[in-house]
Each structure stands twice: as structure tokens, then as C-alpha cells.
Design a protein around this motif. Sequence first.
Motif, PDB file in Angstrom:
ATOM      1  N   LEU A  31     -38.399  55.016 -26.115  1.00 44.51           N
ATOM      2  CA  LEU A  31     -39.546  55.915 -26.266  1.00 44.51           C
ATOM      3  C   LEU A  31     -39.342  57.197 -25.468  1.00 44.51           C
ATOM      4  O   LEU A  31     -38.370  57.341 -24.730  1.00 44.51           O
ATOM      5  CB  LEU A  31     -40.825  55.193 -25.828  1.00 44.51           C
ATOM      6  CG  LEU A  31     -41.175  53.953 -26.651  1.00 44.51           C
ATOM      7  CD1 LEU A  31     -42.348  53.220 -26.031  1.00 44.51           C
ATOM      8  CD2 LEU A  31     -41.455  54.321 -28.088  1.00 44.51           C
ATOM      9  N   LEU A  32     -40.254  58.133 -25.595  1.00 44.87           N
ATOM     10  CA  LEU A  32     -40.137  59.438 -24.958  1.00 44.87           C
ATOM     11  C   LEU A  32     -40.421  59.381 -23.453  1.00 44.87           C
ATOM     12  O   LEU A  32     -41.348  58.690 -23.015  1.00 44.87           O
ATOM     13  CB  LEU A  32     -41.130  60.412 -25.593  1.00 44.87           C
ATOM     14  CG  LEU A  32     -40.978  60.674 -27.093  1.00 44.87           C
ATOM     15  CD1 LEU A  32     -42.171  61.469 -27.610  1.00 44.87           C
ATOM     16  CD2 LEU A  32     -39.675  61.402 -27.386  1.00 44.87           C
ATOM     17  N   SER A  33     -39.651  60.132 -22.694  1.00 52.03           N
ATOM     18  CA  SER A  33     -39.961  60.338 -21.277  1.00 52.03           C
ATOM     19  C   SER A  33     -41.130  61.323 -21.196  1.00 52.03           C
ATOM     20  O   SER A  33     -41.509  61.950 -22.192  1.00 52.03           O
ATOM     21  CB  SER A  33     -38.754  60.925 -20.561  1.00 52.03           C
ATOM     22  OG  SER A  33     -38.512  62.244 -21.045  1.00 52.03           O
ATOM     23  N   TYR A  47     -42.022  64.122 -24.004  1.00 45.26           N
ATOM     24  CA  TYR A  47     -43.355  64.171 -24.616  1.00 45.26           C
ATOM     25  C   TYR A  47     -43.970  65.565 -24.453  1.00 45.26           C
ATOM     26  O   TYR A  47     -44.579  66.088 -25.381  1.00 45.26           O
ATOM     27  CB  TYR A  47     -44.266  63.092 -24.016  1.00 45.26           C
ATOM     28  CG  TYR A  47     -45.658  63.136 -24.610  1.00 45.26           C
ATOM     29  CD1 TYR A  47     -45.881  62.745 -25.922  1.00 45.26           C
ATOM     30  CD2 TYR A  47     -46.740  63.594 -23.864  1.00 45.26           C
ATOM     31  CE1 TYR A  47     -47.158  62.819 -26.487  1.00 45.26           C
ATOM     32  CE2 TYR A  47     -48.002  63.654 -24.407  1.00 45.26           C
ATOM     33  CZ  TYR A  47     -48.213  63.266 -25.723  1.00 45.26           C
ATOM     34  OH  TYR A  47     -49.462  63.343 -26.274  1.00 45.26           O
ATOM     35  N   LYS A  83     -43.876  55.678 -20.570  1.00 49.35           N
ATOM     36  CA  LYS A  83     -43.149  56.126 -21.751  1.00 49.35           C
ATOM     37  C   LYS A  83     -44.200  56.563 -22.771  1.00 49.35           C
ATOM     38  O   LYS A  83     -45.348  56.115 -22.733  1.00 49.35           O
ATOM     39  CB  LYS A  83     -42.282  55.004 -22.336  1.00 49.35           C
ATOM     40  CG  LYS A  83     -41.118  54.619 -21.454  1.00 49.35           C
ATOM     41  CD  LYS A  83     -40.096  55.732 -21.409  1.00 49.35           C
ATOM     42  CE  LYS A  83     -38.795  55.280 -20.780  1.00 49.35           C
ATOM     43  NZ  LYS A  83     -37.753  56.270 -20.929  1.00 49.35           N
ATOM     44  N   TYR A  84     -43.806  57.430 -23.703  1.00 53.67           N
ATOM     45  CA  TYR A  84     -44.752  58.053 -24.624  1.00 53.67           C
ATOM     46  C   TYR A  84     -44.240  57.996 -26.057  1.00 53.67           C
ATOM     47  O   TYR A  84     -43.046  57.824 -26.295  1.00 53.67           O
ATOM     48  CB  TYR A  84     -44.979  59.522 -24.220  1.00 53.67           C
ATOM     49  CG  TYR A  84     -45.509  59.654 -22.816  1.00 53.67           C
ATOM     50  CD1 TYR A  84     -46.872  59.698 -22.579  1.00 53.67           C
ATOM     51  CD2 TYR A  84     -44.647  59.689 -21.728  1.00 53.67           C
ATOM     52  CE1 TYR A  84     -47.375  59.792 -21.286  1.00 53.67           C
ATOM     53  CE2 TYR A  84     -45.140  59.781 -20.432  1.00 53.67           C
ATOM     54  CZ  TYR A  84     -46.496  59.831 -20.218  1.00 53.67           C
ATOM     55  OH  TYR A  84     -46.987  59.913 -18.941  1.00 53.67           O
ATOM     56  N   THR A  85     -45.165  58.172 -27.008  1.00 50.63           N
ATOM     57  CA  THR A  85     -44.790  58.266 -28.417  1.00 50.63           C
ATOM     58  C   THR A  85     -45.235  59.616 -28.962  1.00 50.63           C
ATOM     59  O   THR A  85     -46.131  60.256 -28.404  1.00 50.63           O
ATOM     60  CB  THR A  85     -45.457  57.168 -29.272  1.00 50.63           C
ATOM     61  OG1 THR A  85     -46.862  57.467 -29.394  1.00 50.63           O
ATOM     62  CG2 THR A  85     -45.262  55.771 -28.675  1.00 50.63           C
ATOM     63  N   TRP A  94     -49.298  56.032 -24.781  1.00 49.52           N
ATOM     64  CA  TRP A  94     -48.427  55.796 -23.629  1.00 49.52           C
ATOM     65  C   TRP A  94     -48.291  54.288 -23.436  1.00 49.52           C
ATOM     66  O   TRP A  94     -49.119  53.512 -23.910  1.00 49.52           O
ATOM     67  CB  TRP A  94     -48.951  56.462 -22.355  1.00 49.52           C
ATOM     68  CG  TRP A  94     -50.326  56.027 -21.908  1.00 49.52           C
ATOM     69  CD1 TRP A  94     -51.498  56.672 -22.138  1.00 49.52           C
ATOM     70  CD2 TRP A  94     -50.669  54.841 -21.170  1.00 49.52           C
ATOM     71  NE1 TRP A  94     -52.537  55.968 -21.581  1.00 49.52           N
ATOM     72  CE2 TRP A  94     -52.061  54.852 -20.979  1.00 49.52           C
ATOM     73  CE3 TRP A  94     -49.926  53.784 -20.636  1.00 49.52           C
ATOM     74  CZ2 TRP A  94     -52.735  53.836 -20.285  1.00 49.52           C
ATOM     75  CZ3 TRP A  94     -50.591  52.768 -19.951  1.00 49.52           C
ATOM     76  CH2 TRP A  94     -51.987  52.813 -19.785  1.00 49.52           C
ATOM     77  N   GLU A 136     -43.607  57.613 -14.739  1.00 49.83           N
ATOM     78  CA  GLU A 136     -43.258  56.192 -14.858  1.00 49.83           C
ATOM     79  C   GLU A 136     -43.645  55.596 -16.218  1.00 49.83           C
ATOM     80  O   GLU A 136     -43.276  54.470 -16.535  1.00 49.83           O
ATOM     81  CB  GLU A 136     -43.892  55.373 -13.733  1.00 49.83           C
ATOM     82  CG  GLU A 136     -45.403  55.235 -13.790  1.00 49.83           C
ATOM     83  CD  GLU A 136     -46.175  56.383 -13.142  1.00 49.83           C
ATOM     84  OE1 GLU A 136     -47.392  56.222 -12.982  1.00 49.83           O
ATOM     85  OE2 GLU A 136     -45.573  57.428 -12.812  1.00 49.83           O
ATOM     86  N   ARG A 151     -47.034  51.409 -20.264  1.00 47.99           N
ATOM     87  CA  ARG A 151     -46.565  51.090 -18.911  1.00 47.99           C
ATOM     88  C   ARG A 151     -46.057  49.655 -18.930  1.00 47.99           C
ATOM     89  O   ARG A 151     -46.827  48.708 -19.082  1.00 47.99           O
ATOM     90  CB  ARG A 151     -47.696  51.242 -17.885  1.00 47.99           C
ATOM     91  CG  ARG A 151     -47.229  50.965 -16.452  1.00 47.99           C
ATOM     92  CD  ARG A 151     -48.327  51.184 -15.424  1.00 47.99           C
ATOM     93  NE  ARG A 151     -49.369  50.182 -15.545  1.00 47.99           N
ATOM     94  CZ  ARG A 151     -50.656  50.444 -15.781  1.00 47.99           C
ATOM     95  NH1 ARG A 151     -51.072  51.679 -15.966  1.00 47.99           N
ATOM     96  NH2 ARG A 151     -51.532  49.470 -15.853  1.00 47.99           N
ATOM     97  N   ALA A 169     -38.959  49.609 -25.119  1.00 46.71           N
ATOM     98  CA  ALA A 169     -39.659  50.740 -24.507  1.00 46.71           C
ATOM     99  C   ALA A 169     -38.689  51.818 -24.027  1.00 46.71           C
ATOM    100  O   ALA A 169     -39.061  52.987 -23.925  1.00 46.71           O
ATOM    101  CB  ALA A 169     -40.526  50.257 -23.350  1.00 46.71           C
ATOM    102  N   GLU A 170     -37.442  51.455 -23.763  1.00 45.13           N
ATOM    103  CA  GLU A 170     -36.466  52.431 -23.284  1.00 45.13           C
ATOM    104  C   GLU A 170     -36.192  53.514 -24.326  1.00 45.13           C
ATOM    105  O   GLU A 170     -35.792  54.623 -23.982  1.00 45.13           O
ATOM    106  CB  GLU A 170     -35.172  51.729 -22.875  1.00 45.13           C
ATOM    107  CG  GLU A 170     -35.362  50.836 -21.663  1.00 45.13           C
ATOM    108  CD  GLU A 170     -34.169  49.942 -21.389  1.00 45.13           C
ATOM    109  OE1 GLU A 170     -33.066  50.214 -21.904  1.00 45.13           O
ATOM    110  OE2 GLU A 170     -34.345  48.956 -20.654  1.00 45.13           O
TER     111      GLU A 170
END
Length: 126
Positions: free
Chosen positions: A114-116, A120, A8-10, A15, A6, A17, A111-112
Motif C-alpha cells: 500500500l501507499l506510504s 498518498y 499505510k494508505y490507499t 488508512w 506509521e 494500521r 499491507a506492505e
Amino acid sequence: MNFPAELKYTSDHEWIRVEGDEAYIGITEFAQGELGDIVYIDINTVGQDVTKESVFGTVEAVKTVSDLFMPVDGTILEVNKKLDSQPELVNSDPYGDGWMVKIKLTNPADAEGLLSADAYKGVIGQ
């Protein structure tokens, strides 16, 4: 290693939320593992507008100091006060009690991009 789907990551190992137009940000389990025992968190940007990829604070471990990078544009609303006396929460619970800042998002849709969690994992070779 745990990478909640749930979030997202960089590629800088933060992370995020998202909760409506606000979000919580911290560092990943991978990042805290690479840093080792975290002894101090320095974030003095509360109330400031911070742009994507700019430094919003630092995390100090026994052997190194690392910059914290903002994953999206936003205004820092709050720093996790628990980290003042318990910085080790970042090691023991990086996605829960070890969160670092709460922000108001400039544009929640950012945020969409960014990495799932799966993307990641690819970045870190998992």
C-alpha cells in the motif's frame, strides 16, 4: 493535513494500521474533509471475509454517501462501537477514536504494497 508515517494508505482514501496479524482501518483526514460532517456509519460486515478493494460499508455525510473499500484481504472482527452514537469522531480524530473496523489479516505482508504517507500525499496533490 496530518498523514501519520506509521500508517499505510490507499488511493481510495482509507488508512490501515497493522498490529501483528490484525489491523485497524479508517478513512483519511483528507477524505473526511472532502465528505464534510459525517452523520452515520453503516458497516454490517462483522464476521465476514472481505477481499481487497471490495466494499465493506458506507459513510454518510450531510451531502453524500460514500462506499468504504477494504485495503487488504481480511476478516472483519469488530466495528468501532463509538461511531454508533458519535460518527463525528471520524471528523475530529480520523486516525484515533474515528477508526472504523478491526480486521484479522489474511496475509499481513499485503499491507506492505500500500501507499506510504508521502506517496498518498502525492495522490491527493499535497
